[in-house]
Design a protein around this motif. Structure first.
Motif, PDB file in Angstrom:
ATOM      1  N   THR A  80       0.817  -1.229   0.000  1.00 36.24           N
ATOM      2  CA  THR A  80       0.000   0.000   0.000  1.00 36.24           C
ATOM      3  C   THR A  80       0.844   1.269   0.000  1.00 36.24           C
ATOM      4  OG1 THR A  80      -1.787  -1.163   1.136  1.00 36.24           O
ATOM      5  CG2 THR A  80      -1.838   1.247   1.199  1.00 36.24           C
ATOM      6  N   PRO A  81       1.905   1.378   0.828  1.00 34.02           N
ATOM      7  CA  PRO A  81       2.716   2.603   0.792  1.00 34.02           C
ATOM      8  C   PRO A  81       3.340   2.870  -0.574  1.00 34.02           C
ATOM      9  CG  PRO A  81       3.205   1.346   2.767  1.00 34.02           C
ATOM     10  CD  PRO A  81       2.361   0.469   1.903  1.00 34.02           C
ATOM     11  N   LEU A 360      -0.922   8.512   2.104  1.00 29.52           N
ATOM     12  CA  LEU A 360       0.317   7.767   2.316  1.00 29.52           C
ATOM     13  C   LEU A 360       0.857   7.987   3.724  1.00 29.52           C
ATOM     14  CD1 LEU A 360       2.879   6.215   1.432  1.00 29.52           C
ATOM     15  CD2 LEU A 360       3.715   8.366   0.441  1.00 29.52           C
ATOM     16  N   CYS A 361       0.953   9.244   4.109  1.00 22.64           N
ATOM     17  CA  CYS A 361       1.494   9.577   5.438  1.00 22.64           C
ATOM     18  C   CYS A 361       0.610   9.040   6.551  1.00 22.64           C
ATOM     19  CB  CYS A 361       1.661  11.091   5.570  1.00 22.64           C
ATOM     20  SG  CYS A 361       2.877  11.815   4.433  1.00 22.64           S
ATOM     21  N   TYR A 363      -1.559   6.538   6.369  1.00 21.08           N
ATOM     22  CA  TYR A 363      -1.554   5.077   6.368  1.00 21.08           C
ATOM     23  C   TYR A 363      -0.327   4.545   7.104  1.00 21.08           C
ATOM     24  CZ  TYR A 363      -1.374   0.253   4.767  1.00 21.08           C
ATOM     25  OH  TYR A 363      -1.313  -1.123   4.736  1.00 21.08           O
ATOM     26  N   ILE A 364       0.833   5.113   6.815  1.00 23.37           N
ATOM     27  CA  ILE A 364       2.065   4.681   7.491  1.00 23.37           C
ATOM     28  C   ILE A 364       1.959   4.906   8.989  1.00 23.37           C
ATOM     29  CG2 ILE A 364       4.522   5.218   7.771  1.00 23.37           C
ATOM     30  CD1 ILE A 364       4.637   5.732   4.769  1.00 23.37           C
ATOM     31  N   VAL A 416       9.482   5.836   3.467  1.00 26.61           N
ATOM     32  CA  VAL A 416       8.369   5.076   2.895  1.00 26.61           C
ATOM     33  C   VAL A 416       8.821   3.645   2.601  1.00 26.61           C
ATOM     34  CG1 VAL A 416       6.787   4.871   0.935  1.00 26.61           C
ATOM     35  CG2 VAL A 416       7.265   7.129   1.915  1.00 26.61           C
ATOM     36  N   ALA A 420       7.310   0.287   4.190  1.00 28.41           N
ATOM     37  CA  ALA A 420       6.772  -0.755   3.318  1.00 28.41           C
ATOM     38  C   ALA A 420       7.430  -2.107   3.615  1.00 28.41           C
ATOM     39  CB  ALA A 420       6.980  -0.373   1.855  1.00 28.41           C
TER      40      ALA A 420
END
Length: 441
Positions: A80-81, A360-361, A363-364, A416, A420
């Motif tokens: 996902t990332p 992205l940010c 989610y991480i 990232v 990941a």
């Protein structure tokens, strides 16, 4: 000495690429990035060579010929990332057609694509926790060299150090921001090291990194480290494995850290940090204050309403004079930088790009919390500590980039990548544990 360190790091990385894990090829790429040999004062001591291009080519070739590692690694399209990063990159690239400075934009897109290819190769070579540690160590060791180089140069621009950064981060604030995550990676190695020799080495690394941050004198970096450290302390105090041991270690480290901090802090750093909540007032009319940055952020929002697709690289700079109020003192130059990655994303890649970037940010951030809680639940001490320090490192980065433009930063793409790889490796470990439990049952 610098040339010797650089050559030694190349030899060490190449040998271990074939002797231990292919991921050391990315380790080499990281070290070349931080050494930045072609732009250092000692470059006359080494051959005139394209080291960055050569290291990335070496990584690509290693990835191509390491079939058994690629088969054991994660699927790029299921990460996902990496998918979100790719979607953001595609959106940012597409703004070429509406970019204010198309020449600059295409150059930025080319650099971004190169960075993506590099981390895709690194991801395909990451197969276990040791691989992740090697990537983190490459970041920490490279940043430690940069910190040592900063120490040797010393303050050369008033109360700050300038001109010690990397290819994509020459500014002092940019350099300080990239050192913040490295400090947490080095601290993690110090915290978990088994031998006194390793602890001493990583303690020196932490000291050099902290000293460099003070010499560079970036308030955003100070704030990033403080917030990251507080969150880390909170997480270490709720660990379920031998909590009293971790409390003792935490308080001992805090005590030593405070003593070390006051031993390197000077008047200039204290004065600069004390103004972090104030609207800076300076006689230098060419520098923005904290209050003018807020005006820039307001201007960025207004600009995004008129240009929802974004304006590409340096788009805000090109049109800022139309949106910054006339009564705002910008030092005589109306073409300004927005001074925040979040608003840089908004004005350069539009609302769609901002959606992918923020997703992205977030989610991480959330996924790391989920894995950390699971590790604590199953009492996987090593995983819990690794995730906790990584979480704080990424938070410190987010805090730093709130005040500078680092949307396409090389080290952000590395973070990232690390996230990941972490999600893939710990998912594999979790599935293995569940499979074992099923067999036992």
């Amino acid at each position: 000495m610098h040339a010797l360190l650089f050559v030694s790091s190349i030899l060490y990385s190449v040998v271990n690429t074939f002797k231990q894990q292919p991921i050391y090829a990315f380790f080499l790429y990281q070290l070349v990035y931080f050494f930045n040999p072609n732009y250092r004062w000692w470059n006359y001591q080494i051959p005139d060579f394209k080291y960055a291009f050569s290291s990335s080519t070496f990584l690509l070739l290693v990835c191509i010929f390491s079939k058994k590692y690629r088969e054991r690694s994660g699927n790029l399209f299921k990460s996902t990332p990496l998918v979100l990063l790719t979607l953001f990159s595609a959106t940012f690239s597409a703004t070429y057609f509406v970019a204010y400075f198309q020449v600059f934009h295409i150059m930025a897109v080319e650099d971004l694509i190169k960075s993506l290819i590099v981390i895709f190769c690194a991801y395909k070579l990451c197969i276990n926790r040791e691989s992740i540690s090697i990537i983190k160590n490459g970041y920490a060791i490279g940043a430690t060299y940069l910190a040592f180089y900063t120490y040797q140069i010393g303050r050369n621009a008033g109360d700050r150090v300038e001109g010690v950064g990397t290819v994509d981060a020459p500014d002092a604030n940019d350099t300080a921001a990239m050192l913040c995550p490295a400090l947490f990676f080095a601290a993690h190695n110090f915290y978990t090291a088994k031998s006194l020799k390793s602890k001493a080495a990583w303690l020196v690394s932490c000291g050099l990194l902290a000293n460099a941050l003070i010499l560079i004198n970036s308030r955003g970096a100070f704030l990033g480290v403080i917030i990251g450290a507080l969150i880390l302390a909170k997480n270490l105090l709720v660990i379920k494995v031998d909590i009293f041991k971790h409390k003792r270690k935490l308080f001992a480290i805090a005590f030593v850290g405070i003593i070390g901090l006051f031993s390197v802090l000077d008047k200039a750093a204290l004065e600069r940090f004390s103004t972090i909540t104030q609207e800076a007032k300076t006689e230098d009319r060419t520098k923005e204050s904290g209050s003018t940055r807020i005006e820039f952020w307001k201007a960025a929002i207004n600009m995004s309403l008129d240009y929802p697709m974004g304006l590409g690289t340096l788009g805000f700079n090109g049109l800022s004079s139309r949106y910054i109020p006339e009564n705002v003192d910008t030092g005589g130059n109306r073409s300004k930088t927005v001074h925040s990655t979040w608003f840089e994303v908004l004005t350069e890649s539009g609302y769609l790009g901002a959606c992918f970037y923020l997703s992205l940010c977030f989610y991480i951030y959330r996924k790391l919390i989920t894995i950390r809680r699971y590790a604590n639940k199953v009492k996987d001490e090593a995983a819990y500590l690794s995730i906790s320090f990584l979480h704080s490192a990424i938070i410190s980065w987010f805090v730093c980039i709130t005040f500078i433009n680092r949307m396409r930063a090389e080290v952000f793409i590395w973070l990232v990548l690390i996230a990941a790889c972490t999600f893939f490796v710990y998912k594999v470990d979790k599935n293995a544990v569940m499979a074992n439990k099923t067999e036992v049952a």
